[in-house]
Structure formats: structure tokens, C-alpha cells
Design an enzyme around this catalytic site. Structure first.
Site, PDB file in Angstrom:
ATOM      1  N   VAL A   1      16.282 -17.806 -26.953  1.00 55.93           N
ATOM      2  CA  VAL A   1      17.513 -18.360 -26.369  1.00 55.93           C
ATOM      3  C   VAL A   1      17.426 -19.881 -26.308  1.00 55.93           C
ATOM      4  CG1 VAL A   1      18.938 -18.447 -24.292  1.00 55.93           C
ATOM      5  CG2 VAL A   1      18.020 -16.269 -25.081  1.00 55.93           C
ATOM      6  N   ALA A   2      16.227 -20.398 -26.012  1.00 51.11           N
ATOM      7  CA  ALA A   2      16.052 -21.847 -25.927  1.00 51.11           C
ATOM      8  C   ALA A   2      16.182 -22.499 -27.297  1.00 51.11           C
ATOM      9  CB  ALA A   2      14.680 -22.177 -25.334  1.00 51.11           C
TER      10      ALA A   2
ATOM     11  N   ILE B   1      17.580 -21.151 -30.301  1.00 54.72           N
ATOM     12  CA  ILE B   1      18.828 -20.945 -31.043  1.00 54.72           C
ATOM     13  C   ILE B   1      19.992 -21.529 -30.251  1.00 54.72           C
ATOM     14  CG2 ILE B   1      20.423 -19.227 -31.963  1.00 54.72           C
ATOM     15  CD1 ILE B   1      18.071 -17.396 -32.441  1.00 54.72           C
TER      16      ILE B   1
ATOM     17  N   GLU C   1      22.966 -21.061 -29.285  1.00 51.45           N
ATOM     18  CA  GLU C   1      24.017 -20.030 -29.324  1.00 51.45           C
ATOM     19  C   GLU C   1      25.390 -20.575 -28.964  1.00 51.45           C
ATOM     20  OE1 GLU C   1      22.215 -19.861 -25.181  1.00 51.45           O
ATOM     21  OE2 GLU C   1      21.497 -20.055 -27.222  1.00 51.45           O
TER      22      GLU C   1
ATOM     23  N   ASP D   1      50.835 -33.836 -55.493  1.00 51.68           N
ATOM     24  CA  ASP D   1      52.075 -33.619 -56.218  1.00 51.68           C
ATOM     25  C   ASP D   1      52.920 -34.879 -56.090  1.00 51.68           C
ATOM     26  OD1 ASP D   1      53.922 -32.038 -57.680  1.00 51.68           O
ATOM     27  OD2 ASP D   1      55.044 -31.647 -55.850  1.00 51.68           O
TER      28      ASP D   1
ATOM     29  N   ASN E   1      20.872 -24.491 -20.538  1.00 46.63           N
ATOM     30  CA  ASN E   1      21.764 -24.333 -21.687  1.00 46.63           C
ATOM     31  C   ASN E   1      23.226 -24.244 -21.257  1.00 46.63           C
ATOM     32  OD1 ASN E   1      19.523 -24.363 -23.259  1.00 46.63           O
ATOM     33  ND2 ASN E   1      19.694 -22.268 -24.015  1.00 46.63           N
TER      34      ASN E   1
ATOM     35  N   ASP F   1      25.010 -27.444 -22.533  1.00 44.84           N
ATOM     36  CA  ASP F   1      25.685 -27.072 -23.773  1.00 44.84           C
ATOM     37  C   ASP F   1      27.195 -26.933 -23.606  1.00 44.84           C
ATOM     38  OD1 ASP F   1      23.142 -26.955 -24.658  1.00 44.84           O
ATOM     39  OD2 ASP F   1      23.144 -24.843 -25.229  1.00 44.84           O
TER      40      ASP F   1
END
Length: 880
Positions: free
Chosen positions: A289-290, A292, A294, A336, A705, A709
């Protein structure tokens, strides 16, 4: 019915080269049309006249595809194991993040499937057809090859047809060919090979519209064999991944494998040392968990969603969120011409009268001259455009342009009433009207200059033809005008007599001009290292002229190429020249797709703008497809990644700047999250190796996190653009997210955070202090110092303005408050396994945590000085 069940033996024929008799013979039909029995047989054999869809993905299949990423699978495994051992908080948090990410991905992919539906929907119409010699109305889906259909103004063309009768028939084909003007349809066979659609003047195509007149055509292709059907097939190609999707997919696989290896290594080492098995399983999961990040998919998605909301203020609607960051990597814009670079409206630009060429704006000063006044009256009177009740002029775009000039110079269409006329004919290319003037009858004739000049007397034909050629070389559509007096009104005016012995009046040069702001936008493209390219179905002379005016063509080695020339190039030759070609004229939808693919093969990230049906396949295939919101068809909008709400090319530049800013900020919070997560990883891994107890519990990892995060990471997306953002080249498409020192930064700053935390842990253990609470706070507060320091990659935190991102300051302040709450609140201390710190301990934590902030500021100072020295060296080398 399957698309592969039957194919027509006629699909590859060049029908425009055949005479009407040969067309009837080839299709087994006649001017009276098919019999009902023959039509029913063909309908059974070849299927209905409708667009078929490719294999559709089921809703379940689209949803399940969102969970196939390796990083997602590892997180789900970690969530399951956490739940089994009783850590439901981790399980819930991870599942919420994974499900949110899956829902967003599902929504985007499901919406992408609508492009084909929009194309199919617009193809449904009714048709008037001859069956058994009688006119009948039936659904266009029942048309078959050989049917004779009647075409009238205001109707959609129900299938691809060879025109067999044209009575002033004009068809609007802009959505299919890119032509800004209506096309006059003829019936005669054409001799040239490989004619582009815009030049096949005896053909009419499914999905286009009859703008004027009427006619009859024989159906030569239906359903997926029509030009519209070929586009539908191309729309079934897979879309390209965005740069960030590619990089994050590669990064996620590598990181996941590395984390799995470290977790297994950590578990085996602990088990070998005799640690408790359950404790090691729990700690290994904490390690995963630390390590990755997430929250990264969710943070990126939230950042992109916020950016999409902001971009509406710039008249840009984002349909697919990843398109925002793709803008930052765009190296080519394939645009175009009609309606995108130009106004999609014809204007009279120059007038040749009395032997001199005048800008139309100068006519007001000479309009009292008889020849000029007559020419203005010819503009207004030899004209079928009409004003509605709101003074808006309706009609053919060419005639609207002429009427507008006359109206601006106070010449009325009602001044000399029309008494008779000889209607325009696409084969004759002339139109004449008769009026009462000064007790006489005067006729005005307009038409193609080469035809008109042959009917005029007392003129220097060679000199006038040279003038026509010079105006045409500027990309103008040139019309000629003449007049003649008559003693009395002809009873039955005929072209053979009443369009001869004319007196030449003048020439009008018309063009669909560039938008005023486009030149500046093209200059900004080039400054930003982006190559603008024009891809159009229009005439090469017109395309070249517009490209030169706006700066797309500005070098001697820039190439202009037509669709015919492009078809003659094999793939190797195209790849060799594609980066030198700046204008593509008279190209087909397949060729637009081929151009985009060739540029992508050369390693470029391609943005394609467009508004027509013909643009849809290349819009979908391009790295970012940009549709026009005002003039764009539903098909082009559904196929595109983003829509310009004001159809303004310069809006793309604003969008690209915003895209670069967002991509910069995404890189910042990737750097932030990876650095902070690696600091936790180093702390957990190195501590036991040097003889310290495991520093953090799963609840600590989860909390750090959660707070670091979330808001602090998201607030990075609100950082303002770096000063040089539109003066640097696009980020190289193959560039890793670890380039430019980011990977090194993640390693050394993560190790510094871990070293500071372990040093404080060692100091606290030796002095009998609450070491776990100290490590918990040091890691959390160090991450706040880090997020403040990386707000800019080059500029000091103090120079960019401390409060220039207020959300960032408030989010850091909130984390400090929350960290204090879980540390000092007795009710929460048992949950978070914390103890209250003394003032001395708290100050020590603050001082240790600030080291990371100052270390990163020193890194940026070194980087700035190195950049200045490199710039000076390059400048000296350039001078020498």
C-alpha cells in the site's frame, strides 16, 4: 444482415466516366427505373441501404475491461487480503478508488461507441423513386442499385447516384468533401482517372444535400458501399492511447512487479529472522500500500475533470478526459480549411472593372462610374438570393456574396425589376436576366469567364484571360459579367441568340477568407514547436493561397500536394516526405486517415480538426480529434475527443497551453506521490535492516496516504503555467515520466525523507521518546514540505508567490491541523497508536521535516544556474 454477406460487383467502377446509356446497361435498368420484382430481388441479394455497425461491445465487456490493468489487480488482491485479516479500512478505501476509476473509464468508452450511431441516424431519410415507371415515395433503406431517384432542393441525397438529368442542380457537399461552395451538377461523362469526389460533377453522394434546382439520378451504390459507408467502416478502427495512458501503463507494470518482489523479499527476510507470521503478512501488505500510489489514477482523473470544467471558459468542451493531457504532447495540428481556418462564407475580395483591379473595399469611391454602377447592378439583379424578413440573405453562397457587395453600396435588387431570364445551366455555365432601364431593355449575363469571354465583342480576350488566371492563382473563384441592350423584351429568350454579342463589364474574384485571428494562432503554434498542416477537399490553388496568407506555407521546401499525387505515392515515399508536406488538397477521407497514420509512424502526436462527416475517421484515429461545435456534424462531434464551441482555430492554442499546464501539473503530482510513497518504502525496508523496529503500522501508512495523497496532491493541478510554457517544444512523445531528472528526484528525495525519519526514530529510541509517533509525524510533515517545494520545477517557492495557489496553502494547513488532532486528541490516540509530543519534541519534528523543503529548493537553484550556463553556451556556439 452481416456486412460480409454480399458485396456488389459494381463497387469499384468509375461511374463518372460512363455515359448514361452505359450506366443503365451496367445496372440492368432504364430511365423508367426498376420493376418492383427486380428491386425486391436486389434488396434480398445486397441488403438494405443502411450503414451497418461493427461488432458491438457488451456493457458487461466494457465494464470488465476496466479491471484488467495489472496495477488494479494487485490493489484488489491487497484489498482482499486486508479484509481477510481484519483491516477493513484499507479494503474499503482501495475498493472505492478502483471502482471510481472503473466507472469513469466505462463512461468514456461507452460514449465513444455513439459515433457510429450518429452516422447511422443521419443516414435515415425518405426518397422519391421511379418503380414500374411511376413515382413513388419509400424509405431510403429500400433503395437498390439501378433505382432512378428524383432529387429536389432541400432534400438529402439518399444514396450514391450518377446524375442523369440536371436542371440547375446544385449540391452542398461540404460535410463530405470539405468544399465551401455548392457544386453544379452535370450529366456528361468525365474522362480523367482517379478524380477526387469534389470533381466528380456528374455524381451525387449519400449524406449530402440538394441546395438548388432539381434533377434525376440512378443509384450506383447503397449502404456500406457508398462513400458514407466507407467512412463508417473507417470509424470502426480502434482509438489511440494517450501519452499518459501509455506511460502510466508501462510504469504501472514495472512498479507492480518491483513491489511484488520487495514484498516477498521483506516477508521472507522477516520470517527468516523469526518475526510473527501474521505480523509479517500485515506489514507486507502495508509495504504494498505504501509503495503503490493507489490514489494516482483517481488524482489524475479528478485533476483532468477540474481542467475540463475550466476549459469551458476557453470555449472548449472536453468529451474524453485524457485528451487534456494529450494536448501537451501534440507535435502536429492537421487542420481542415473550410470553417476552421476560414470563415466558411464566400466574400467578393477583388473586382476587375474599367481595365483595373480594385479591392472591393475601394468600390465606394468609384461607384458613380457607369461601368462600376452597371457591374454592381449585375451583382444584385442577376441573382437568385433573397432577403428574409430579418434582412438575412438566403441562397447560394456565391450569390449571397455578390448581393452583400451590392447592398453595402446601396444598390437594390428591386431597382430594375426582372422581366425575363435564362436560368443557369451547369453545362452552359451562364445565367442571364432581362430588366427595364431608361426606356430600354438591358440584359445582364454572368458565368464562367472562359465561356463568357467567347460571347463578348470588342475585347482583348488574351489580356482578360490572363487577368482571370492571375486572380485564380490567388485562390479566388472568378465570375465574369457582361451586358447588352435590346429594343424590346424577347418573348422566349434563348441562350443561342440572347447570350451572344455581349459587352464585357468586369470580373469578380471571390474567396472564403481566413479568420482574422488565425495568422497569430499559426505563429504561436510554430513558437511552441507545433507544425500546422492544412488538409482540405478544396482546390489546390485556393488551399495554397490561404496557407500562404496565414503562414502555414512559409518555406521554400514546403510542399503542396493533391489527392491524386498522394495516391501515386507508396507508403515509403509518403513517410519520407510527410514532414515536408504542409498542404493537402482534394483529399479523400481514406487519405486523411493515411496522413494521420503516416505522421504517427514518424513518432508524432497528431491533433486533427474538422467539422464534416469526412473528417470523422481521422478525428477518431488522431491522438486528439478536435471537432467544430457550431458547424460540426453530429458524427464529427461524437468521433472527436474535444469540441471547439466557437469554431475558432486560435482557441486550440489556448487549449494547448492549458493542456501543457495540466500535463506539467500531472507530472508534478506523479513526482510528489512517488517520492512520498518511496520514502515510506525506504523507512519500512531499511529500518529492520539497521536493527530498528518496524517504524509504522498499517493505520499510519493509510493515514499518511489519505491526507497527503488527497487535497495536497489535487491542489497541484491548480498551479499556474510556467513562464516558458508556450516557448518550449512539445514534450517528446516517447519521453518517460522519469525524464528531466524526475526519476532521480524521486529516488534521492525519497531516500532523504526515509533517512531523516530513521534518524529521528533512532534518536527517539535511544532517548526513550515516543518514537513511532515521531516517525509518523516526520514522514507526514516532510511530505508537506516537499509538496510546497515542487509547486514549480524551476522557480523558487518564494518567487512564484506564496499565495498564488491558495488551495495548496489551505490544504497543507489542513493536514497540519489533522496531524495535530490525531497526535494530541486522547480519544484518537488508541486508534492511531500515538502519544502526545512535548514542545521540544514537536519542534524537533518540525525542524527535521523542513530539511526536505530546503534540500529541494537548493536542487532547483542548481538546476536554474545550470540551465543559464547551457543557454549561454548554446548562444555562443550559435554566434560562432
Amino acid at each position: 444482415m452481416s456486412n460480409e454477406k454480399h458485396s456488389s460487383p459494381h463497387e469499384s467502377r468509375n461511374w463518372y466516366k460512363l455515359s448514361i446509356r452505359e450506366v443503365f446497361e451496367s445496372l440492368g435498368t432504364s430511365p423508367k427505373g426498376l420493376t418492383k420484382a427486380a428491386a425486391d430481388e436486389k434488396l434480398t441479394q445486397f441488403g438494405p441501404n443502411e450503414l451497418l455497425e461493427g461488432k458491438k461491445k457488451s456493457i458487461g465487456g466494457i465494464l470488465l475491461a476496466q479491471f484488467k490493468d495489472l496495477m488494479i489487480l494487485i490493489l484488489l488482491t491487497a484489498a482482499i487480503i486486508s479484509g481477510i485479516i481484519g483491516d477493513l479500512t484499507d479494503t474499503i478505501v482501495i475498493l472505492v478508488i478502483v471502482i471510481l476509476n472503473a466507472v469513469i473509464g466505462f463512461t468514456q468508452e461507452y460514449r465513444a461507441e455513439k459515433a457510429m450511431q450518429a452516422l447511422k441516424h443521419m443516414a435515415i431519410t425518405q426518397a422519391r423513386v421511379l418503380r414500374d415507371g411511376r413515382i413513388t415515395r419509400l424509405p431510403a433503406t429500400e433503395l437498390v442499385q439501378g433505382d432512378v431517384v428524383l432529387l429536389e432542393a432541400g432534400q438529402a441525397v439518399p444514396a450514391d447516384v450518377r446524375v442523369i438529368e440536371s436542371i440547375n442542380l446544385k449540391i452542398e457537399e461540404a460535410s463530405l468533401t470539405g468544399e465551401s461552395q455548392t457544386i453544379d451538377k452535370t450529366t456528361f461523362p468525365l474522362e480523367e482517372d482517379e478524380l477526387p469526389l469534389g470533381d466528380q460533377k456528374n455524381m451525387a453522394f449519400k449524406g449530402t444535400f440538394v441546395a438548388h434546382g432539381r434533377g434525376t439520378g440512378v443509384v450506383i451504390a447503397t449502404g456500406m458501399e457508398t462513400e458514407l459507408g466507407r467512412i463508417a467502416k473507417m470509424l470502426q478502427e480502434d482509438e489511440m492511447q494517450t501519452p499518459l495512458q501509455e506511460r502510466m501503463a508501462a510504469f504501472g507494470k514495472k512498479l507492480s512487479v518491483l513491489v511484488l518482489f520487495l514484498c516477498v523479499l521483506f516477508f521472507v527476510a522477516g520470517w527468516w529472522r523469526g518475526e510473527d507470521l501474521t505480523k509479517m503478512v500485515l506489514t507486507s501488505i502495508s509495504l504494498a500500500v505504501a509503495a503503490i500510489p493507489e490514489a494516482l489514477p483517481a488524482v489524475i482523473t479528478i485533476s483532468l475533470a477540474l481542467a475540463a470544467k475550466r476549459m469551458i471558459r476557453y470555449n472548449t468542451l472536453i468529451r474524453k478526459l485524457p485528451a487534456i493531457e494529450t494536448l501537451g504532447s501534440v507535435t502536429y495540428i492537421c487542420s481542415d480549411k473550410t470553417g476552421t481556418l476560414t470563415k466558411n462564407k464566400m466574400y467578393v475580395e477583388q473586382v476587375f472593372v474599367n481595365g483595373q483591379l480594385h479591392e472591393v473595399t475601394a468600390l465606394s469611391s468609384i461607384k458613380q462610374q457607369q461601368e462600376v454602377l452597371f457591374l454592381l447592378h449585375a451583382f444584385a439583379l442577376n441573382n437568385d438570393a433573397l432577403e428574409d424578413d430579418e434582412k438575412n440573405i438566403k441562397g447560394d453562397s456565391t450569390e449571397i456574396a455578390l448581393m452583400e457587395v451590392a447592398r453595402e453600396l446601396d444598390v437594390s435588387a428591386d431597382s430594375w425589376p426582372r422581366l425575363a431570364e435564362i436560368a443557369f445551366d451547369a453545362d452552359r455555365k451562364l445565367m442571364s436576366t432581362f430588366h427595364s432601364y431608361n426606356h430600354k431593355i438591358i440584359s445582364f449575363t454572368k458565368g464562367a469567364p472562359d465561356i463568357l469571354l467567347e460571347q463578348c465583342v470588342d475585347i482583348n480576350t488574351l489580356g482578360l484571360q490572363q487577368q482571370v488566371d492571375e486572380m485564380a492563382a490567388k485562390g479566388q473563384r472568378v465570375l465574369g459579367f457582361a451586358y447588352r441592350y435590346w429594343d424590346e423584351l424577347p418573348e422566349s429568350p434563348s441562350s443561342e441568340f440572347h447570350e451572344t454579342d455581349l459587352h464585357f463589364l468586369g470580373l469578380a474574384g471571390m474567396i472564403d477568407p481566413p479568420r482574422e485571428e488565425v495568422s497569430d494562432a499559426v505563429d504561436q503554434c510554430k513558437t511552441a514547436g507545433i507544425v500546422p498542416v492544412m488538409i482540405t477537399g478544396d482546390h489546390p490553388l485556393t488551399a495554397k493561397n490561404i496557407a500562404q496568407r496565414i503562414g502555414i506555407l512559409d518555406k521554400e521546401d514546403d510542399i503542396v500536394i493533391t489527392g491524386q499525387q498522394l495516391a501515386a505515392l507508396d507508403d515509403d515515399h509518403l513517410l519520407a516526405e510527410v514532414e515536408m508536406i504542409k498542404v493537402y488538397a482534394r483529399v479523400s477521407p481514406e487519405q486523411k486517415l493515411r496522413i494521420v497514420k503516416a505522421l504517427q509512424q514518424k513518432g508524432h502526436y497528431v491533433a486533427m480538426t474538422g467539422d464534416g462527416i469526412n473528417d470523422a475517421p481521422s478525428l477518431k484515429r488522431a491522438n486528439i480529434g478536435i471537432a467544430m461545435g457550431v458547424t460540426g456534424t453530429d458524427v464529427s462531434k461524437e468521433a472527436a475527443h474535444m469540441i471547439l464551441l466557437d469554431d475558432n482555430f486560435s482557441t486550440i492554442i489556448k487549449a494547448i497551453k492549458e493542456g501543457r499546464r495540466i500535463y506539467d501539473n500531472i507530472l508534478k503530482f506523479i513526482k510528489y506521490l512517488m517520492t512520498t510513497n518511496s520514502s515510506e518504502l525506504w523507512t519500512l525496508l531499511i529500518g529492520p535492516i539497521v536493527g530498528l523496529p518496524v517504524a509504522l503500522l498499517p493505520i499510519h501508512i493509510l493515514w499518511i496516504n489519505l491526507v497527503s495523497d488527497s487535497l495536497p496532491a489535487i491542489s497541484l493541478s491548480f498551479e499556474k503555467a510556467e513562464k516558458d510554457i508556450m516557448e518550449r517544444p512539445p514534450r517528446p512523445p516517447q519521453q518517460s515520466i522519469f525524464a528531466n531528472g524526475r526519476g532521480f528526484h524521486m529516488i534521492w528525495v525519497g531516500m532523504l525523507m526515509g533517512a531523516v525519519a530513521l534518524f529521528m526514530q533512532s534518536w527517539a529510541v535511544k532517548n526513550g521518546l515516543p518514537w513511532q509517533t515521531i516517525v509518523f509525524n516526520v514522514l507526514c510533515l516532510s511530505q508537506m514540505g516537499h509538496v510546497l517545494a515542487i509547486r514549480s520545477e524551476t522557480q523558487s517557492f518564494f518567487s512564484i508567490g506564496i499565495f498564488s495557489n491558495k488551495l495548496m496553502i489551505w490544504s497543507v494547513f489542513l493536514v497540519l491541523v489533522l496531524q495535530s488532532v490525531v497526535t494530541y486528541t486522547p480519544l484518537l490516540q488508541p486508534i492511531f497508536h500515538t502519544k502526545a509530543l512535548s514542545v521540544k519534541e514537536f519542534l524537533a519534528v518540525g525542524a527535521a521535516s523542513s530539511l526536505v523543503f530546503f534540500a529541494v529548493e537548493i536542487e532547483k537553484t542548481i538546476f536554474r544556474r545550470r540551465k543559464i550556463r547551457t543557454g549561454r553556451a548554446l548562444k555562443l556556439n550559435g554566434i560562432s
